[in-house]
Design a protein around this motif. Structure first.
Motif, PDB file in Angstrom:
ATOM      1  N   HIS A 184       0.595  -1.558   0.004  1.00 47.91           N
ATOM      2  CA  HIS A 184      -0.094   0.168  -0.062  1.00 47.91           C
ATOM      3  C   HIS A 184       0.818   1.494   0.156  1.00 47.91           C
ATOM      4  O   HIS A 184       0.775   2.549  -0.875  1.00 47.91           O
ATOM      5  CB  HIS A 184      -0.705  -0.050   1.413  1.00 47.91           C
ATOM      6  CG  HIS A 184      -2.334  -0.793   0.642  1.00 47.91           C
ATOM      7  ND1 HIS A 184      -2.251  -1.703   1.374  1.00 47.91           N
ATOM      8  CD2 HIS A 184      -3.148  -0.675   0.705  1.00 47.91           C
ATOM      9  CE1 HIS A 184      -3.286  -2.311   0.288  1.00 47.91           C
ATOM     10  NE2 HIS A 184      -4.389  -1.668   0.456  1.00 47.91           N
ATOM     11  N   LEU A 217      -4.009   0.517  -5.532  1.00 51.84           N
ATOM     12  CA  LEU A 217      -4.594   0.452  -4.095  1.00 51.84           C
ATOM     13  C   LEU A 217      -4.149   2.276  -3.495  1.00 51.84           C
ATOM     14  O   LEU A 217      -4.870   2.231  -2.293  1.00 51.84           O
ATOM     15  CB  LEU A 217      -3.199  -0.221  -3.273  1.00 51.84           C
ATOM     16  CG  LEU A 217      -3.440  -1.827  -3.137  1.00 51.84           C
ATOM     17  CD1 LEU A 217      -1.660  -2.280  -2.770  1.00 51.84           C
ATOM     18  CD2 LEU A 217      -4.306  -2.707  -3.055  1.00 51.84           C
TER      19      LEU A 217
ATOM     20  N   GLY B 210      -5.018  -7.619  -3.897  1.00 50.68           N
ATOM     21  CA  GLY B 210      -4.005  -6.164  -3.482  1.00 50.68           C
ATOM     22  C   GLY B 210      -2.478  -6.594  -3.713  1.00 50.68           C
ATOM     23  O   GLY B 210      -1.667  -6.305  -4.961  1.00 50.68           O
TER      24      GLY B 210
END
Lengths: 276, 276
Positions: A184, A217, B210
């Motif tokens: 992330h 993300l 992700g």
């Protein structure tokens, strides 16, 4: 059986949708009035109650809220009289601090869980019925949970057709840093690096699938992720360091025009997909 | 009209598949015998010829090979007698070195193009009919190409339902570094960072969407990407620097526990998707 879902966003809403056929009644709790309204309108829950009333009426309590809110909710729950053998499930993205901070008198009720599922969207409207389907559910430190509660939680995860993985919470947090938290940070860094360019609009119009993947993300909810990064600071920094080492290595090879070594380095990276 | 596709991998093979109805005859050229065989078996091309024979018979020559091979092919083509008004299209991922190195006598024939399309797979079997559909085709330095050739190339890109963007080759290479080349280096760095962990298998079993997105580009072909990085070294290093600056900033904020600033930084990153 009655379920009380605390937090009617993507995770809680999707859980409610998928568990419709399992519970007789699903109560929703959310301190955001527009989330309450949306959840009712979308049919995610049967009714919306205040936190205390919801928790007291439930056989299964699901905490699908940020980590700090979970810790606070557990404290509040520990002061209420719960139904016999009530099961509390939390969906926090880090597990050690939650397990550590769970009040002793309800520790047996809690089955600390982390569904490896999600999308970049949030709120009740983001809820989808198959969010959990075929995904991994990590369950942590089950030796501290009650037998009845573990059995019930597993029954629920099986109903969702999830793969259950048991792990200790320390190990979980370290792994999560690598496969979720660090990526992330990387995705947000890519987004910001492009946004700082003078001709950002121009650059972005060229974006193909690769860039879209790498920046997806960076759509994620900053408030939620701030809380995750805070809770998992130490592991996250280690994972970022490990990533930076690799990036530096690649940069050096490019600078020094060591193309064969760079190719070899990429060939190593290809191997990830043999184990995935 | 006859087309000669040089390089029967993902890009060339997908082009051939999609252009079936446009050309009367599609010739394939590839120096890998198993690619030749596969391309024939999959029906990507009507026949396979040697490079010189293929090029000489074609109205449209498509060079879907690595950048260095494109530069060499252009030199070889410049020594052959081509069909009148023959169009040469190259699909190189960087454009400046190709345009610069194109021999003068065939410069008008060349329309330097870069399709913003691809998958992480390679070889004739990776070819898919809709690879180019609705994607961007960047066309560079068209003032140096012949009018007939530009018209023909645009006709082909329109047939593929692509959006044509005209750009100079320097600008293209800078943009490509940001939206494609740097993200590849980042993805390979993530893959290698995880692979260096002792419990990599364990980590990877937890991977959700992700992580899959962020490591997908690390499946890419190292030989091809080595050649792209080599040709675009300067721009790539600048893009990696810009990315590193952001990563360092995030790391500092995490280290110093500046959570509100980190949230703000993420909120900035969210804005990418307003322009995408």
């Amino acid at each position: 059986m009655t379920c009380c879902v605390v937090g009617l966003g993507l995770m809680g809403g999707s859980f409610a949708l998928a568990m419709r056929g399992y519970f007789d009644r699903i109560i929703g709790v959310d301190n955001n009035p527009s989330h309450q309204e949306e959840a009712l309108k979308l049919g995610l829950v049967d009714e919306v109650l205040e936190f205390e009333d919801g928790v007291r009426s439930a056989d299964v309590i699901v905490l699908a809220i940020p980590i700090e809110a979970i810790i606070k909710a557990l404290k509040d729950i520990s002061k209420l009289s719960l139904k016999k053998d009530a099961l509390i499930i939390d969906f926090g993205s880090t597990k050690e601090s939650i397990v550590k901070n769970c009040p002793k008198n309800i520790r047996k009720n809690l089955v600390a869980s982390h569904p490896m599922a999600g999308t970049e969207y949030s709120g009740p409207k983001a809820a989808i019925e198959d969010l959990y389907y075929n995904k991994v559910m990590v369950v942590c430190d089950i030796e501290e949970s009650g037998e009845v509660q573990v059995k019930r939680a597993f029954d629920i995860y099986n109903y969702l057709k999830m793969q259950i993985k048991i792990m200790n919470s320390k190990e979980h947090d370290r792994h999560a840093a690598f496969i979720s938290h660090m990526p992330h940070i990387v995705s947000f860094s890519i987004a910001n690096a492009v946004l700082n360019q003078e001709d950002k609009e121009h650059i972005v119009t060229l974006a193909a699938g690769g860039f879209k993947d790498m920046s997806r993300l960076a759509k994620s909810n900053p408030t939620m992720w701030k809380s995750i990064f805070k809770e998992n600071k130490k592991n996250l920094l280690k994972a970022v360091d490990a990533f930076e080492d690799e990036l530096k290595r690649a940069k050096e090879l490019i600078k020094r025009e060591k193309w064969e070594e760079l190719e070899e380095w990429m060939r190593e990276g290809n191997k990830l997909h043999n184990i995935m």
